[in-house]
Design a protein around this motif. Structure first.
Motif, mmCIF file in Angstrom:
data_model
loop_
_atom_site.group_PDB
_atom_site.id
_atom_site.type_symbol
_atom_site.label_atom_id
_atom_site.label_comp_id
_atom_site.label_asym_id
_atom_site.label_seq_id
_atom_site.Cartn_x
_atom_site.Cartn_y
_atom_site.Cartn_z
ATOM 1 N N ASP A 278 53.528 67.780 -2.682
ATOM 2 C CA ASP A 278 54.351 66.681 -3.182
ATOM 3 C C ASP A 278 55.051 65.885 -2.080
ATOM 4 N N ALA A 279 54.777 66.211 -0.830
ATOM 5 C CA ALA A 279 55.468 65.558 0.287
ATOM 6 C C ALA A 279 55.139 64.065 0.339
ATOM 7 N N ALA A 280 56.091 63.299 0.805
ATOM 8 C CA ALA A 280 55.934 61.846 0.898
ATOM 9 C C ALA A 280 55.042 61.453 2.070
ATOM 10 N N LEU A 281 54.430 60.303 1.944
ATOM 11 C CA LEU A 281 53.747 59.659 3.058
ATOM 12 C C LEU A 281 54.837 58.911 3.810
ATOM 13 N N VAL A 282 54.998 59.219 5.094
ATOM 14 C CA VAL A 282 56.087 58.640 5.873
ATOM 15 C C VAL A 282 55.586 57.449 6.685
ATOM 16 N N ILE A 283 56.200 56.299 6.436
ATOM 17 C CA ILE A 283 55.940 55.097 7.228
ATOM 18 C C ILE A 283 57.172 54.882 8.090
ATOM 19 N N GLY A 284 56.961 54.872 9.389
ATOM 20 C CA GLY A 284 58.068 54.740 10.328
ATOM 21 C C GLY A 284 58.176 53.335 10.882
ATOM 22 N N SER B 253 49.404 63.309 18.917
ATOM 23 C CA SER B 253 49.866 63.466 17.537
ATOM 24 C C SER B 253 48.899 62.798 16.560
ATOM 25 N N ARG B 254 49.207 62.939 15.276
ATOM 26 C CA ARG B 254 48.392 62.335 14.222
ATOM 27 C C ARG B 254 48.990 61.030 13.716
ATOM 28 N N VAL B 255 49.931 60.480 14.422
ATOM 29 C CA VAL B 255 50.604 59.260 13.977
ATOM 30 C C VAL B 255 49.690 58.059 14.227
ATOM 31 N N ILE B 256 49.439 57.277 13.178
ATOM 32 C CA ILE B 256 48.658 56.051 13.322
ATOM 33 C C ILE B 256 49.637 54.930 13.621
ATOM 34 N N THR B 257 49.458 54.319 14.776
ATOM 35 C CA THR B 257 50.387 53.286 15.233
ATOM 36 C C THR B 257 49.891 51.898 14.865
ATOM 37 N N VAL B 258 50.830 51.036 14.492
ATOM 38 C CA VAL B 258 50.539 49.645 14.146
ATOM 39 C C VAL B 258 51.494 48.785 14.957
ATOM 40 N N GLY B 259 50.958 47.784 15.636
ATOM 41 C CA GLY B 259 51.803 46.891 16.427
ATOM 42 C C GLY B 259 51.175 45.528 16.552
ATOM 43 N N ASP B 260 51.960 44.578 17.035
ATOM 44 C CA ASP B 260 51.434 43.222 17.153
ATOM 45 C C ASP B 260 51.544 42.652 18.563
ATOM 46 N N ALA B 261 51.738 43.524 19.542
ATOM 47 C CA ALA B 261 51.748 43.063 20.930
ATOM 48 C C ALA B 261 50.314 42.684 21.337
ATOM 49 N N PRO B 262 50.159 41.720 22.252
ATOM 50 C CA PRO B 262 48.824 41.206 22.594
ATOM 51 C C PRO B 262 47.782 42.232 23.025
ATOM 52 N N SER B 263 48.144 43.281 23.734
ATOM 53 C CA SER B 263 47.139 44.248 24.191
ATOM 54 C C SER B 263 47.298 45.601 23.507
ATOM 55 N N THR C 259 63.719 55.102 19.990
ATOM 56 C CA THR C 259 62.962 55.612 21.127
ATOM 57 C C THR C 259 63.535 56.958 21.553
ATOM 58 N N GLY C 260 62.661 57.910 21.819
ATOM 59 C CA GLY C 260 63.074 59.237 22.241
ATOM 60 C C GLY C 260 63.176 60.234 21.104
ATOM 61 N N GLU C 261 63.209 59.750 19.880
ATOM 62 C CA GLU C 261 63.283 60.605 18.703
ATOM 63 C C GLU C 261 61.894 61.159 18.383
ATOM 64 N N SER C 262 61.819 62.363 17.838
ATOM 65 C CA SER C 262 60.541 62.925 17.425
ATOM 66 C C SER C 262 59.993 62.127 16.238
ATOM 67 N N MET C 263 58.725 61.769 16.323
ATOM 68 C CA MET C 263 58.079 60.996 15.257
ATOM 69 C C MET C 263 56.886 61.745 14.693
ATOM 70 N N ASP C 264 56.807 63.041 14.962
ATOM 71 C CA ASP C 264 55.652 63.830 14.529
ATOM 72 C C ASP C 264 55.534 63.953 13.018
ATOM 73 N N ASP C 265 56.636 63.713 12.284
ATOM 74 C CA ASP C 265 56.590 63.798 10.828
ATOM 75 C C ASP C 265 56.143 62.486 10.190
ATOM 76 N N CYS C 266 55.835 61.503 11.029
ATOM 77 C CA CYS C 266 55.453 60.169 10.570
ATOM 78 C C CYS C 266 53.927 60.084 10.432
ATOM 79 N N HIS C 267 53.450 59.341 9.448
ATOM 80 C CA HIS C 267 52.009 59.148 9.269
ATOM 81 C C HIS C 267 51.551 57.794 9.825
#
Length: 184
Positions: free
Chosen positions: A63-69, A128-138, A100-108
């Motif tokens: 029942d755990a939530a999907l975490v979006i960070g 980690s298994r965290v899928i990162t999304v960003g909009d920086a050019p590279s 920044t510096g905080e653990s993000m391992d619980d994030c999906h």
């Protein structure tokens, strides 16, 4: 086999997002994104999470939530307000603001604001298994999983399949078909 109705629905959802993106692609004079642009990003995060299947081992319980960070002090919580009431299948979405510096391992799925120094974050999340999304050019070239790109005032995305966050997850082929580019 892809259900034709589901495929058509996905195309309509992303087409709607694509058309809406031209209305909110502007930044204010400080270089920050407008509120409508953040809302569009929230819609993309939600749709990305619908078409990515994480293994059961990525969750603490059934029942755990999907975490979006969200990473960045300037990322407005409008994103959180739009996503917190949503569900992905039987799982609720939980939005968490990280620093920044905080653990993000619980994030999906983690959205990194482009004005942040995101390179150290990508290095930290490399195993980690965290899928990162960003909009920086590279972003995708430098190891990010999904890069949001504005082209002719339209929001599109690039998928980097070599990103560590994709290890052990399944990507729906419909999501891959809508990507501007897929880096293998």
């Amino acid at each position: 086999m892809i259900n034709k109705t589901a495929s058509a629905m996905l195309v309509l959802v992303f087409l709607g997002l694509y058309l809406m993106s031209g209305q909110g692609a502007a930044q204010d004079w400080t270089g920050r994104l407008s509120v409508s642009e953040y809302k569009l990003r929230a819609a993309y995060l939600y749709n990305f999470s619908k078409f990515i299947r994480w293994p059961e081992s990525a969750f603490e319980s059934k029942d755990a939530a999907l975490v979006i960070g969200l990473l960045g002090e300037d990322v407005p919580m409008e994103i959180g307000e739009l996503l917190n009431s949503k569900r992905i299948g039987s799982r609720p979405i939980e939005v968490r603001q990280y620093r920044t510096g905080e653990s993000m391992d619980d994030c999906h799925l983690l959205y990194l604001e482009s004005s942040r120094n995101w390179m150290p974050v990508l290095r930290t999340l490399k195993s980690s298994r965290v899928i990162t999304v960003g909009d920086a050019p590279s972003f995708a070239d430098d190891g990010g999983a999904i890069q949001l790109v504005t082209i002719r005032q339209r929001l599109r995305f690039i998928i980097n399949l070599k990103a560590p966050g994709f290890t052990g997850v399944e990507l729906d082929s419909r999501l891959l078909s809508l990507a501007l580019e897929i880096k293998k």
